[in-house]
Design an enzyme around this catalytic site. Structure first.
Site, PDB file in Angstrom:
ATOM      1  N   GLU A  37      77.451  31.543  13.425  1.00 54.67           N
ATOM      2  CA  GLU A  37      76.901  32.876  13.661  1.00 54.67           C
ATOM      3  C   GLU A  37      75.897  32.887  14.810  1.00 54.67           C
ATOM      4  O   GLU A  37      75.849  33.826  15.599  1.00 54.67           O
ATOM      5  CB  GLU A  37      76.253  33.416  12.382  1.00 54.67           C
ATOM      6  CG  GLU A  37      77.244  33.749  11.286  1.00 54.67           C
ATOM      7  CD  GLU A  37      78.269  34.795  11.708  1.00 54.67           C
ATOM      8  OE1 GLU A  37      77.982  35.602  12.619  1.00 54.67           O
ATOM      9  OE2 GLU A  37      79.369  34.799  11.134  1.00 54.67           O
ATOM     10  N   TYR A 120      71.711  41.170  11.869  1.00 53.61           N
ATOM     11  CA  TYR A 120      73.132  40.825  11.783  1.00 53.61           C
ATOM     12  C   TYR A 120      73.341  39.397  11.286  1.00 53.61           C
ATOM     13  O   TYR A 120      74.124  39.150  10.372  1.00 53.61           O
ATOM     14  CB  TYR A 120      73.832  41.005  13.139  1.00 53.61           C
ATOM     15  CG  TYR A 120      75.234  40.441  13.070  1.00 53.61           C
ATOM     16  CD1 TYR A 120      76.260  41.184  12.514  1.00 53.61           C
ATOM     17  CD2 TYR A 120      75.505  39.141  13.481  1.00 53.61           C
ATOM     18  CE1 TYR A 120      77.542  40.650  12.377  1.00 53.61           C
ATOM     19  CE2 TYR A 120      76.773  38.594  13.352  1.00 53.61           C
ATOM     20  CZ  TYR A 120      77.785  39.366  12.802  1.00 53.61           C
ATOM     21  OH  TYR A 120      79.028  38.825  12.657  1.00 53.61           O
ATOM     22  N   ASP A 138      78.528  44.159  14.209  1.00 54.65           N
ATOM     23  CA  ASP A 138      78.518  43.522  15.517  1.00 54.65           C
ATOM     24  C   ASP A 138      79.157  44.489  16.515  1.00 54.65           C
ATOM     25  O   ASP A 138      79.426  45.645  16.190  1.00 54.65           O
ATOM     26  CB  ASP A 138      79.231  42.168  15.482  1.00 54.65           C
ATOM     27  CG  ASP A 138      80.744  42.296  15.308  1.00 54.65           C
ATOM     28  OD1 ASP A 138      81.227  43.411  15.011  1.00 54.65           O
ATOM     29  OD2 ASP A 138      81.449  41.283  15.481  1.00 54.65           O
ATOM     30  N   CYS A 207      92.211  58.091  11.845  1.00 55.95           N
ATOM     31  CA  CYS A 207      91.225  57.790  12.890  1.00 55.95           C
ATOM     32  C   CYS A 207      90.956  59.030  13.735  1.00 55.95           C
ATOM     33  O   CYS A 207      91.880  59.647  14.255  1.00 55.95           O
ATOM     34  CB  CYS A 207      91.732  56.656  13.773  1.00 55.95           C
ATOM     35  SG  CYS A 207      90.607  56.263  15.145  1.00 55.95           S
TER      36      CYS A 207
END
Length: 287
Positions: A37, A120, A138, A207
């Protein structure tokens, strides 16, 4: 609620068939998740994979990293850029060894207290290492949710607070690892920044950006300058020291030619010293 369940089912079904085989998805410890990460914070996946494997080979545990010299850790970080991350990761390992018995905390709140760990990264480690049902946001998730929820893209498609609230409302409590991985993979492989695969997208029916794509509206993408930037020059200075140089010959030549101002050179060097990446010892610069 029904729309949320449909979205979860569609995306998790897509992920089960299309997910990327990434080395950190086979991690055996929270430490290995943490390393991935931190490396992925500002570096592309393709560049991280070989560096991740090499780093873990050299520092196979949090204890091994804590025992290492900072200069050794920074040298091992070669090719990833943003060398402050290496320093923070090293400081984190030393702090966890000293204050937590060498065991990483499990909650996002406790992880946030460690060097170099932001919202995050704390959420990602809590989720992927310990299964916490928390949202991750992210750059890929930001883009997917901006398009799907609002029909827009770009860094400010959704206000930060609203973005995290929406992301949090979508996490399936018992499938947070698969869900967060699916969102990120979907943004990397389908809902990409420059050429999203809207025509074959499994989410197109719900969407809000899809109707705009049919009208010919292009996705938003802006290239960011890099070469010649402060970040680039900082990286060059650290690279020269990493290779064994005792002076910054290349950058000093740019100062002499007028391409780089002496004030800019001193400012960059001062920043590296302030960040603890460079030391001045006995008339020479060192990592």
């Amino acid at each position: 609620m029904r729309e949320t369940r449909v979205l979860q089912q569609q995306l998790l079904r897509w992920f089960a068939a299309r997910k990327r085989d990434l080395p950190w998805r086979h991690a055996r410890s929270a430490y290995e998740i943490l390393v991935s990460e931190v490396m992925l914070q500002q570096t592309q996946v393709d560049r991280v994979i070989p560096a991740y494997r090499a780093f873990l080979k050299q520092f196979p545990s949090l204890a091994a990293l804590a025992r290492a010299r900072q200069a050794t850790v920074i040298r091992a970080w070669a090719g990833l850029g943003y060398n402050r991350r290496a320093r923070n990761l090293h400081q984190l390992a030393k702090r966890v060894a000293r204050l937590h018995g060498g065991v990483l905390p499990r909650t996002p709140e406790a992880l946030r207290a460690l060097p170099g760990v932001g919202p995050y990264t704390a959420a990602a480690v809590a989720c992927f290492a310990f299964g916490a049902p928390v949202a991750l946001v992210d750059v890929n998730v930001r883009r997917v949710l901006g398009r799907y929820v609002r029909g827009v893209t770009g860094p400010r498609a959704l206000p930060e607070k609203e973005l995290w609230e929406i992301a949090g409302s979508l996490v399936p409590p018992r499938a947070s690892i698969a869900w967060n991985s699916a969102l990120m993979d979907f943004g990397a492989l389908v809902c990409t920044a420059r050429k999203p695969k809207c025509v074959t997208c499994p989410l197109q029916r719900t969407c809000r950006a899809y109707p705009k794509v049919l009208d010919g509206t292009p996705p938003h993408a802006r290239a960011q300058p890099f070469v010649g930037s402060t970040r680039y020059l900082r990286g060059r200075m650290v690279a020269q020291l990493r290779s064994g140089a005792k002076t910054f010959r290349t950058l000093r030549a740019r100062v002499s030619s007028g391409e780089l101002s002496a004030d800019a050179f001193r400012s960059i060097l001062k920043g590296l010293q302030s960040d603890g990446l460079v030391r001045y010892v006995r008339g020479k610069y060192r990592l």
